[in-house]
Design a protein around this motif. Structure first.
Motif, PDB file in Angstrom:
ATOM      1  N   GLU A  88       0.827  -1.207   0.000  1.00 51.25           N
ATOM      2  CA  GLU A  88       0.000   0.000   0.000  1.00 51.25           C
ATOM      3  C   GLU A  88       0.864   1.261   0.000  1.00 51.25           C
ATOM      4  N   ALA A  89       1.909   1.255   0.831  1.00 50.62           N
ATOM      5  CA  ALA A  89       2.803   2.419   0.904  1.00 50.62           C
ATOM      6  C   ALA A  89       3.514   2.636  -0.434  1.00 50.62           C
ATOM      7  N   MET A  90       3.945   1.556  -1.058  1.00 50.19           N
ATOM      8  CA  MET A  90       4.646   1.672  -2.346  1.00 50.19           C
ATOM      9  C   MET A  90       3.701   2.152  -3.440  1.00 50.19           C
ATOM     10  N   ASP A  91       2.470   1.657  -3.423  1.00 47.45           N
ATOM     11  CA  ASP A  91       1.479   2.114  -4.406  1.00 47.45           C
ATOM     12  C   ASP A  91       1.253   3.622  -4.273  1.00 47.45           C
ATOM     13  N   ASN A  92       1.158   4.096  -3.036  1.00 52.94           N
ATOM     14  CA  ASN A  92       0.941   5.533  -2.820  1.00 52.94           C
ATOM     15  C   ASN A  92       2.125   6.354  -3.322  1.00 52.94           C
ATOM     16  N   ASP A  93       3.319   5.864  -3.074  1.00 57.03           N
ATOM     17  CA  ASP A  93       4.517   6.572  -3.544  1.00 57.03           C
ATOM     18  C   ASP A  93       4.593   6.589  -5.072  1.00 57.03           C
ATOM     19  N   ILE A  94       4.280   5.450  -5.688  1.00 54.39           N
ATOM     20  CA  ILE A  94       4.319   5.364  -7.155  1.00 54.39           C
ATOM     21  C   ILE A  94       3.284   6.303  -7.759  1.00 54.39           C
ATOM     22  N   GLU A  95       2.088   6.338  -7.170  1.00 57.55           N
ATOM     23  CA  GLU A  95       1.035   7.228  -7.668  1.00 57.55           C
ATOM     24  C   GLU A  95       1.450   8.693  -7.545  1.00 57.55           C
ATOM     25  N   LYS A  96       2.060   9.035  -6.421  1.00 61.33           N
ATOM     26  CA  LYS A  96       2.528  10.414  -6.213  1.00 61.33           C
ATOM     27  C   LYS A  96       3.607  10.781  -7.231  1.00 61.33           C
TER      28      LYS A  96
END
Length: 292
Positions: free
Chosen positions: A147-155
């Motif tokens: 979840e944290a990585m998905d948020n970073d990638i989206e940002k």
């Protein structure tokens, strides 16, 4: 190269068909300087008004990116997977104390330095180091990591797309700006309504050049470049998904080589190393000891 060929095809076909059908280029050439000044000036002015200075600067770099295409080549994906294998193997065998020196100073790392083209992508290197460093302090829940990585990638993807959105907005506005230039030409023509038909015809033709240029620039230059930049940004974000897949698989307790294989399956099909090619690269990495 392909972009340049495309632009030549556009110009040759558009103006070639005009000349072939009996059109007179002298009307276009006469109107081109002042119509282009109005359209390009208004478009650039609107671009500056609607965007921040960082976005304006990134848009200039974005145009170069659109011409160059994505940075990642076939061998770069193989190198990235080999790098992940080496890092995850080091982490699994030696624990936090073995991996932390490489994460704290990747440019001085004996592991990262083997892959200079990967190391040149500082956003990706920071992404790898940050999440491996977090795992050294017991952040190992695969669901939380994903979840944290998905948020970073989206940002990161959103920030990378800012210049593309700005260029697309410019493309969307160019036809209307072309109409503004054409209306000014019509106003000028109406002020000379007492002139002979030949002169009025040339003036109306010159006014319509504004509409023509606005549409041509929107749909044959700025719009396609914005679309190419979108494709380039999407392609350059693929390595982040590969890293995410491998690290999450590692956090789930899968063998390192299996985790890297899961990452390989996220590689774009046209640039993915085969199973045998990756296995050969990993065997070479295993047999090449890391300097102390």
């Amino acid at each position: 190269m392909l972009n340049g060929v495309g632009l030549l095809v556009i110009l040759a076909c558009v103006f070639g068909s005009f000349i072939w059908s009996g059109g007179k280029m002298d009307i276009i050439l006469h109107a081109l300087p002042h119509e282009m000044m109005a359209i390009a000036g208004a478009a650039i002015g609107a671009f500056l008004v609607s965007n921040s200075m960082p976005t304006v600067k990134l848009a200039g770099k974005g145009l170069l990116r659109a011409f160059k295409g994505d940075r990642w080549k076939n061998t770069d994906y193989r190198d990235l997977l080999t790098l992940l294998f080496t890092l995850l193997s080091t982490f699994r065998k030696g624990g936090p104390t073995a991996i932390e020196p490489h994460l704290d100073a990747p440019h001085d790392s004996a592991i990262f330095s083997r892959f200079p083209r990967v190391l040149a992508d500082h956003h990706l290197v920071e992404f790898i180091c940050d999440y491996l460093r977090m795992m050294t302090v017991s952040f190992e829940d695969p669901h939380q990591i994903a979840e944290a990585m998905d948020n970073d990638i989206e940002k990161h993807h959103h920030e990378e797309l800012a210049p593309q959105h700005a260029l697309q907005q410019m493309a969307d506005g160019l036809p209307a700006i072309g109409i503004v230039a054409a209306v000014l030409g019509v106003i000028k023509t109406m002020g000379s309504i007492d002139q002979p038909t030949e002169i009025l015809g040339a003036m109306i033709g010159g006014a319509l050049v504004g509409t023509f240029l606005g549409v041509l620039l929107a749909y044959c230059l700025v719009g396609p470049l914005a679309a190419k930049l979108l494709e380039t940004v999407d392609a350059d974000c693929k390595p982040f998904l590969i890293v995410k897949s491998a690290i999450v698989a590692h956090a789930q307790g899968l063998p390192t080589q299996v985790a890297v294989e899961i990452g390989r399956r996220m590689t774009p099909s046209a640039k993915a190393p085969t199973f045998q090619q990756l296995e050969t690269a990993l065997e070479e990495a295993k047999n090449d000891p890391i300097p102390a």
